[in-house]
Design an enzyme around this catalytic site. Structure first.
Site, PDB file in Angstrom:
ATOM      1  N   CYS A 122       0.843  -1.198   0.000  1.00  0.00           N
ATOM      2  CA  CYS A 122       0.000   0.000   0.000  1.00  0.00           C
ATOM      3  C   CYS A 122       0.875   1.244   0.000  1.00  0.00           C
ATOM      4  CB  CYS A 122      -0.881  -0.003   1.239  1.00  0.00           C
ATOM      5  SG  CYS A 122      -1.817  -1.507   1.389  1.00  0.00           S
TER       6      CYS A 122
ATOM      7  N   TYR B 255      21.867  -7.773  -3.891  1.00  0.00           N
ATOM      8  CA  TYR B 255      21.177  -6.641  -3.266  1.00  0.00           C
ATOM      9  C   TYR B 255      19.683  -6.708  -3.578  1.00  0.00           C
ATOM     10  CZ  TYR B 255      25.955  -4.930  -2.873  1.00  0.00           C
ATOM     11  OH  TYR B 255      27.303  -4.800  -2.594  1.00  0.00           O
TER      12      TYR B 255
HETATM   13  C1  LIG Z   1      29.642  -3.061  -0.747  1.00  0.00           C
HETATM   14  C2  LIG Z   1      31.101  -3.213  -0.702  1.00  0.00           C
HETATM   15  C3  LIG Z   1      31.746  -4.027  -1.656  1.00  0.00           C
HETATM   16  C4  LIG Z   1      31.036  -4.675  -2.808  1.00  0.00           C
HETATM   17  O1  LIG Z   1      30.543  -3.722  -3.701  1.00  0.00           O
HETATM   18  P1  LIG Z   1      29.800  -4.183  -5.061  1.00  0.00           P
HETATM   19  O2  LIG Z   1      29.290  -2.906  -5.622  1.00  0.00           O
HETATM   20  O3  LIG Z   1      28.728  -5.128  -4.671  1.00  0.00           O
HETATM   21  O4  LIG Z   1      30.833  -4.832  -5.916  1.00  0.00           O
HETATM   22  C5  LIG Z   1      33.107  -4.203  -1.518  1.00  0.00           C
HETATM   23  N1  LIG Z   1      33.797  -3.619  -0.511  1.00  0.00           N
HETATM   24  C6  LIG Z   1      33.204  -2.832   0.409  1.00  0.00           C
HETATM   25  C7  LIG Z   1      34.012  -2.225   1.487  1.00  0.00           C
HETATM   26  C8  LIG Z   1      31.841  -2.597   0.330  1.00  0.00           C
HETATM   27  O5  LIG Z   1      31.259  -1.794   1.232  1.00  0.00           O
END
Ligand SMILES: *Cc1c(COP(=O)(O)O)cnc(C)c1O
Length: 367
Positions: free
Chosen positions: A307, A336
């Site tokens: 909603c 994600y």
């Molecule tokens: C989120 C993150 C990743 C991975 O990033 P992607 O965009 O999923 O490749 C790697 N290292 C750190 C420190 C992160 O916060």
């Protein structure tokens, strides 16, 4: 995927293709002969996915005590790098109990909670140039030169902390040339700085953030080009998440209702963005396939059962004539997606999880 997606016991459901994921990680591994490859668990920490990736990566990067405990339980022997801001004293203690290989220090305060022997990288927040990045990780992440120098000074006064290198995850959504440029900028700053601290065999963890283009699912990050142009020394480690797992998950669901309101056609799907939050957080149309019907296409907006007007998977996208019972598979839902979603909002049933394996498809209980 289609034949399995059409025969699931119920919708909505997540479907992960483990053999294709394994083929992908093998190809990425082969493209990076001189680089250490860690997988960032926060993109998707599903145990089946971790087990599929494990034989082909050098380690797993975790960003919390929860991820750390989960990865250690799932993969008792894998190397782990532990990063992320705001680590608590308990989490840093857990890192030592659970045999973490590298800890990425985010502040002098974190350093003060390291009690036993530890190998650390210092996370640098460098004012580098990252045009076209989807996100830049400035602000609270890592340390500026003053805080890095402060940490190096404190480490030099201890005997139990071993400074091994610099960690810099500075941007996400970069293509291979932009990533290589960023790697060069990090090395230009970090190598002389590490040498000045007396670090032998320095390690550079240059982060993740390899681009995934939801508007163009075929435009893959050019791992071959990237791997060829990364230098063989010093030790370079990367920790991609999204570009590893995004492509091998689907969120499959069925049409509940179709209606036209003030000239706009809405297709209401079972489930919603509380299961697949990616299009809302990224502000894109989630790519999809209609599995059950074809025909002349006209624009419609695909929404879920929540909603809120924000519950939109894809706005004004061309679809064939749809009716209740038609099945739609959202693609690129392997990273994600489920694990960043607000599952309990509105208390709808949770999706089932299905895994394609070499032998067919198996299902895990609702989580
Ligand atoms: C989120 C993150 C990743 C991975 O990033 P992607 O965009 O999923 O490749 C790697 N290292 C750190 C420190 C992160 O916060």
């Amino acid at each position: 995927m289609n034949e399995y997606a059409l025969n699931l016991a119920g919708y909505p459901a997540y479907l992960y293709d483990l053999p294709e994921l394994e083929a992908h990680i093998r190809a990425v591994r082969a493209a990076l002969p001189d680089t250490e490859l860690f997988y960032a668990a926060k993109a998707n920490p599903d145990a089946e996915i971790l087990r599929t990736l494990a034989p082909h990566v050098d380690g797993i990067e975790v960003s919390s005590g929860g991820e750390l405990a989960h990865v250690r339980e799932t993969l008792p022997d894998i190397r782990i790098a532990f990063g992320g801001p705001g680590k608590t004293p308990d989490e840093l203690h857990l890192a030592q109990t659970l045999n973490v290989d590298r800890i990425h220090m985010e502040s002098p305060r974190e350093l003060s909670h390291i009690a036993g022997p530890a190998s650390v990288l210092l996370r640098a927040n460098l004012p580098l140039n990252t045009p076209n990045a989807a996100l830049t990780m400035s602000g609270p992440f890592g340390m500026d030169e003053d805080a890095l120098n402060e940490c190096a000074r404190r480490i030099a006064e201890t005997t139990h902390i071993d400074l091994r290198g610099v960690h810099a995850h500075l941007a996400s959504g970069l293509d291979a040339p932009a990533m290589l440029d960023l790697a060069g900028q990090i090395a230009d700053w970090a190598l002389p700085w590490l040498e000045a601290q007396g670090v032998d065999d320095p390690e550079l963890n240059i982060g993740g953030g390899m681009a995934v283009d939801y508007a163009d699912p075929d435009a893959l990050f050019d791992w071959a080009d990237y791997g060829q142009k990364l230098p063989a020394s010093p030790t370079i480690r990367i920790e991609p998440g999204r570009a590893i797992t995004a492509y091998h998950g689907w969120y499959v669901t069925d049409v509940l209702d179709v209606k036209t309101t003030r000239g706009e056609t809405y297709v209401i799907l079972r489930g919603g963005t509380h299961h697949l939050r990616t299009p809302v957080t990224k502000g894109h149309n989630q790519p999809f396939k209609v599995l059950t019907t074809t025909g002349p296409e006209s624009p419609a907006t695909l929404v879920g059962q929540l909603c809120t007007p924000k519950d939109v998977f894809a706005r004004n996208v061309p679809v064939p004539p749809l009716a209740p019972g038609d099945i739609i598979a959202f693609t690129m839902a392997g990273a994600y997606a489920w694990n960043i979603s607000h599952h309990d909002f509105l208390m709808h049933p949770k999706p089932d999880f299905h895994y394609l394996t070499g032998e067919g498809c198996h299902t895990s209980a609702r989580t």
